[in-house]
Design a protein around this motif. Sequence first.
Motif, short mmCIF file in Angstrom:
data_model
loop_
_atom_site.label_atom_id
_atom_site.label_comp_id
_atom_site.label_asym_id
_atom_site.label_seq_id
_atom_site.Cartn_x
_atom_site.Cartn_y
_atom_site.Cartn_z
N GLY A 157 -7.33 -4.75 8.60
CA GLY A 157 -6.62 -4.00 7.55
C GLY A 157 -7.16 -4.35 6.17
O GLY A 157 -6.45 -4.28 5.17
N GLY A 158 -8.44 -4.71 6.14
CA GLY A 158 -9.05 -5.22 4.92
C GLY A 158 -9.18 -4.21 3.79
O GLY A 158 -9.37 -4.60 2.64
N THR A 159 -9.07 -2.93 4.11
CA THR A 159 -9.20 -1.94 3.03
C THR A 159 -7.85 -1.62 2.39
O THR A 159 -7.77 -0.78 1.50
N GLY A 160 -6.80 -2.27 2.85
CA GLY A 160 -5.46 -1.93 2.36
C GLY A 160 -5.12 -2.53 1.00
O GLY A 160 -5.93 -3.27 0.42
N TYR A 161 -3.94 -2.21 0.55
CA TYR A 161 -3.47 -2.67 -0.77
C TYR A 161 -3.48 -4.20 -0.84
O TYR A 161 -4.00 -4.79 -1.78
N LEU A 162 -2.94 -4.85 0.18
CA LEU A 162 -3.00 -6.31 0.20
C LEU A 162 -4.30 -6.79 0.85
O LEU A 162 -4.88 -7.79 0.41
N PRO A 171 0.15 -12.74 10.95
CA PRO A 171 0.40 -11.32 11.17
C PRO A 171 0.78 -10.62 9.87
O PRO A 171 1.01 -11.28 8.84
N SER A 172 0.84 -9.30 9.92
CA SER A 172 1.18 -8.53 8.73
C SER A 172 2.68 -8.67 8.46
O SER A 172 3.50 -7.99 9.07
N GLU A 173 3.00 -9.58 7.55
CA GLU A 173 4.40 -9.82 7.16
C GLU A 173 4.49 -9.60 5.66
O GLU A 173 4.77 -8.53 5.19
P1 NDP Z 1 -1.54 -0.39 3.48
O1 NDP Z 1 -0.63 0.79 3.57
O2 NDP Z 1 -2.37 -0.53 2.26
O3 NDP Z 1 -2.45 -0.37 4.80
C1 NDP Z 1 -3.20 -1.49 5.15
C2 NDP Z 1 -4.23 -1.15 6.21
O4 NDP Z 1 -3.62 -0.87 7.45
C3 NDP Z 1 -5.06 0.08 5.97
O5 NDP Z 1 -5.96 -0.07 4.91
C4 NDP Z 1 -5.75 0.20 7.32
O6 NDP Z 1 -6.82 -0.73 7.37
C5 NDP Z 1 -4.65 -0.29 8.26
N1 NDP Z 1 -4.10 0.86 9.01
C6 NDP Z 1 -3.37 1.89 8.52
N2 NDP Z 1 -3.11 2.78 9.49
C7 NDP Z 1 -3.70 2.29 10.61
C8 NDP Z 1 -3.79 2.74 11.96
N3 NDP Z 1 -3.23 3.90 12.35
N4 NDP Z 1 -4.46 1.99 12.83
C9 NDP Z 1 -5.02 0.82 12.46
N5 NDP Z 1 -4.98 0.35 11.20
C10 NDP Z 1 -4.32 1.07 10.30
O7 NDP Z 1 -0.68 -1.74 3.72
P2 NDP Z 1 0.02 -2.67 2.63
O8 NDP Z 1 -1.00 -3.53 1.99
O9 NDP Z 1 0.91 -1.83 1.79
O10 NDP Z 1 0.97 -3.56 3.57
C11 NDP Z 1 0.53 -4.77 4.17
C12 NDP Z 1 1.76 -5.61 4.52
O11 NDP Z 1 2.47 -5.96 3.33
C13 NDP Z 1 2.77 -4.94 5.46
O12 NDP Z 1 3.26 -5.87 6.38
C14 NDP Z 1 3.89 -4.52 4.52
O13 NDP Z 1 5.15 -4.45 5.16
C15 NDP Z 1 3.84 -5.61 3.46
N6 NDP Z 1 4.31 -5.15 2.15
C16 NDP Z 1 5.20 -5.90 1.44
C17 NDP Z 1 5.65 -5.49 0.20
C18 NDP Z 1 6.57 -6.36 -0.58
O14 NDP Z 1 7.03 -5.96 -1.67
N7 NDP Z 1 6.86 -7.55 -0.13
C19 NDP Z 1 5.23 -4.23 -0.39
C20 NDP Z 1 4.23 -3.55 0.38
C21 NDP Z 1 3.83 -3.98 1.62
P3 NDP Z 1 -8.32 -0.37 7.77
O15 NDP Z 1 -8.50 1.10 7.62
O16 NDP Z 1 -9.13 -1.19 6.82
O17 NDP Z 1 -8.47 -0.84 9.17
#
Ligand code: NDP
Length: 313
Positions: A11-16, A115-117
């Motif tokens: 999930g390296g391309t995500g916001y976090l 894990p993604s927490e």
């Molecule tokens: P994003 O919405 O930015 O997504 C992260 C990555 O998830 C994507 O870049 C992609 O990675 C991967 N992904 C998305 N859809 C799929 C799929 N169908 N299959 C496989 N991989 C997929 O995530 P966030 O950064 O917003 O969230 C990360 C964590 O942080 C979550 O656990 C969230 O609950 C938590 N969070 C907490 C917040 C807070 O205020 N405490 C606020 C926001 C989030 P790639 O394409 O690179 O594989």
Amino acid sequence: MAMKSKVLIVGGTGYLGKRLVKASLVQGHETYVLHREEIGVDIEKVQMLLSFKQQGAHLVTGSFNDHQSLVKVVKLVDVVICAISGVHIRSHQILLQLRLVDAIKEAGNVKRFLPSEFGTDPARMENAMEPGRVTFDDKMVVRRAIEEAGIPFTYISANCFAGYFLGGLCQPGFILPSREQVRLLGDGNQKAIYVDEDDIATYSIKTIDDPRTLNKTVYIRPPQNILSQGEVVQIWEKLIGKELLKSSISEQEFLAIMKEQDYAEQVGLTHYYHVCYEGCLANFEIGDGAEEASKLYPEVKYTTVEEYMTRYL
Ligand code: NDP
């Protein structure tokens, strides 16, 4: 000196996720980033992955639909960090991690899995409201799978991402602060904890080779950033040199408005409810089996709320 662990970010391309990649490289870890085949011709993601490579990361190809491909990439590293999506208004894929857990179990070499927490501690949210409790329930399903598989873990409870909460002066639906007005949630006095997303990544990477955080929850509670909505508003008012016009939304009104929204919005609003009306992030002491990041790593100069908010001036 002990060797630094090799890290795989999923999930390296995500916001976090992109911040975790950066922090892992900065802290000198050999860093692998999963390039999912499914992203296809998503030019933004591919360019981001290439920029990681230019900064020294290794790109490894795999798919959540191909178990062996995940096993293969997991075998390359010591530590796996997953930052898969978990925000309903964007995307929520938390349970997909069960496939990653299966791969880690089969590979058998992983010394730590994060894990993604990165939010509210799901273990404390067993009485959370519908429908937002799905986030905590799904994260707990993943925890149980990790623990049943005997995979060493660290759970990061990062509290509020600053971009969402400070950007919107703690008002759901806003990510830029108004210079005119603000709506307080209730009396605006419940304390919450706001953390710069880059600091979340820095602290998370710090934990991975640290025996003190093995099989524990690490809460990120920078002491200066434990503030109520009212205090956040005061900091913003000081920065802009002006008082905002204030109104307030009662708990009952908030819940009534919530019921009229679509499912994804309701999930997010439930989270704001627990944070801003109930104070769920700051109303407990950190107990046994847990640590606090700013105490473990006093050398990290974290971003204060005021510093973070200067970007909106
Ligand atoms: P994003 O919405 O930015 O997504 C992260 C990555 O998830 C994507 O870049 C992609 O990675 C991967 N992904 C998305 N859809 C799929 C799929 N169908 N299959 C496989 N991989 C997929 O995530 P966030 O950064 O917003 O969230 C990360 C964590 O942080 C979550 O656990 C969230 O609950 C938590 N969070 C907490 C917040 C807070 O205020 N405490 C606020 C926001 C989030 P790639 O394409 O690179 O594989």
